[in-house]
Design an enzyme around this catalytic site. Sequence first.
Site, PDB file in Angstrom:
ATOM      1  N   ASP A   1       0.865  -1.173   0.000  1.00  0.00           N
ATOM      2  CA  ASP A   1       0.000   0.000   0.000  1.00  0.00           C
ATOM      3  C   ASP A   1       0.909   1.232   0.000  1.00  0.00           C
ATOM      4  O   ASP A   1       2.129   1.109   0.166  1.00  0.00           O
ATOM      5  CB  ASP A   1      -0.880  -0.036   1.253  1.00  0.00           C
TER       6      ASP A   1
ATOM      7  N   ASP B   1      -0.309   4.988   1.192  1.00  0.00           N
ATOM      8  CA  ASP B   1      -0.591   5.986   2.228  1.00  0.00           C
ATOM      9  C   ASP B   1      -0.497   5.412   3.633  1.00  0.00           C
ATOM     10  O   ASP B   1      -1.162   4.432   3.956  1.00  0.00           O
ATOM     11  CB  ASP B   1      -1.987   6.575   2.012  1.00  0.00           C
TER      12      ASP B   1
END
Length: 234
Positions: free
Chosen positions: A19, A21
């Site tokens: 991922d 963020d």
Amino acid sequence: MAAAVPVPQFRPVTPLIFDLDGLILNTEDLYTDVFEEICNRYGKKYNWDVKSLVMGKKALETAQTIVEFLNLPISKEELLKESQEKLQMVLHTAGFMPGAEELIHHLKKHRLPFALATSSETVTFQTKTSRHTGFFGLFHHIVLGDDPEVKNGKPGMDIFLTCAKRFSPPPDPKDCLVFEDSPNGVEAAIHCGMQVVMVPHENLSADLTRKATLVLSSLHDFKPELFGLPAFTE
């Protein structure tokens, strides 16, 4: 003689999916600042009850959830527009999360396949990564939230399955290891049959981390050898 501490046994993996963020880049606090400012204007509090629901979601889904959860007197489109305008002014300042650079360079050194799967859409992604283009060029591929094959955002499975099949050769999803910070992302990975290492924000409720294969306080704490990968060396 003290008994040996048992080492957790996880399935060996080959491709790794990250991922963005709150895991690679420290953007979550920037999002929080923007949404707090907007919500405060309407006498509403953007707290962890709502934040935990939107982490990992696409931008419009995030706006819809916030509007509905806090009963804001604006439309999801209005919230999206204002928040995006404010975010575009600050997202370029995002720095790396602890341990992210070291882990990615370690994987690259050992020629291991790894990719990025983020709900960020193209323009937002470009802003976030504008100071780190060389670093993100290390990834085998990158799947964004506005990719035509990503119909459903997290916790839907689309983004991780799309990301997995773009490795060459495409692996069985169960052979992938996902790194996430959000409950929605963890749920998506688990639904795909993938193992998932979660690095949650310190303010996230421990109850929302229980589905993860492994929970760490930082990527600094990741031990690749637990998943059959080359260990860090001093």
